[in-house]
Design an enzyme around this catalytic site. Structure first.
Site: not given
Ligand code: C5P
Length: 234
Positions: A10, A34, A61-63, A65-66, A68-70, A121, A183, A213
């Site tokens: 990130d 990622k 990780d570009l998620k 959402h559009d 289906p064809n796109t 989340t 964590r 982080r």
């Molecule tokens: O810094 P941290 O460990 O919180 O980073 C978690 C990574 O996972 C970030 O890139 C965040 O965008 C991603 N992420 C998340 N929760 C989700 C989906 C993705 O924390 N539900």
């Protein structure tokens, strides 16, 4: 596919990202990384090729959402970047997920792993009900989205580590769970709410933990990465 730690890059520039990865140059185990929207949009697809050329596996990780064809056509472009894993929102419907899988599959039949985001989340039961008009319990919604993704032929879902065991119970042990919100027991939680340690994520059954982080902001990122691997992979 074995368990692995995925480091979330990130960062907002190529320079910061490559300086971070340079620290791992001498490591025997090249981190699986990622690349999310921030870095991808700050740079261009060449950043993906450059990191791949350094020998890292990549989760893009570009998620998507559009319609289906796109999504199908966009996935065909992404599969050309030779990433190892990419994703979309299960909320785009089963038809969109099936189209995505088709687009992602290369002429030789190979393709990156395709993972669905269920409910983010960051979405609470309250916001889901008020903003999305979805009134079922959140965990039931997550399991339903996971079942739709499995039915569409996807490889797994992004979910909370706390949901990983239930997803496996619903969709099978081979259906992958990719889990952020990790964590160290003695570390800062930051803005994450439902967190677990790498060891606990392993115990619950996560296949991949996504860690940002706790590694990127650590005084010694290589040591933090090694600690994560030791706790999660063993
Ligand atoms: O810094 P941290 O460990 O919180 O980073 C978690 C990574 O996972 C970030 O890139 C965040 O965008 C991603 N992420 C998340 N929760 C989700 C989906 C993705 O924390 N539900």
């Amino acid at each position: 596919m074995g368990k692995d730690v995925i480091v979330a890059l990130d960062f907002d520039s190529r320079e910061k990202t490559l300086a971070f990865l340079d620290r791992f140059a001498g490591e025997e185990r090249k981190p699986f990384v990622k690349i999310g929207m921030e870095l991808y949009y700050a740079e261009d697809p060449s950043i993906v090729r450059e990191i791949k050329a350094r020998g890292h596996k990549i989760f893009l990780d570009l998620k998507l959402h559009d319609i289906p064809n796109t999504v199908k056509k966009a996935m065909a472009v992404l599969s050309g970047l030779d990433v190892d894993m990419t994703n979309l929102h299960a909320a785009g419907t089963r038809a969109m997920m099936e189209a995505a899988l088709e687009g992602l599959t290369r002429p030789d039949g190979t393709r990156p792993l395709l993972i669905a985001v269920t409910q983010l989340t960051s979405t609470s039961q309250e916001r889901m009900e008020a903003d999305l008009l979805i009134e079922k319990p959140l965990d039931q919604v997550v399991m339903h989205y996971a079942q739709c993704a499995a039915g569409a032929g996807l490889d797994g879902v992004v979910c909370s580590p706390l949901e990983a065991g239930k997803v496996h119970g619903t969709c099978g042990e081979k259906f992958l769970t990719v889990t952020p919100g990790v964590r160290f027991a003695d570390g800062d939680v930051g803005d994450q709410v439902r967190v677990t340690t790498p060891a606990k994520a392993k115990e619950i059954g996560s296949d991949y933990i996504v860690v940002g982080r706790p590694i990127t902001q650590a005084a010694d990122p290589v040591a933090a990465y090694r600690r994560c691997v030791a706790e999660f992979v063993g």
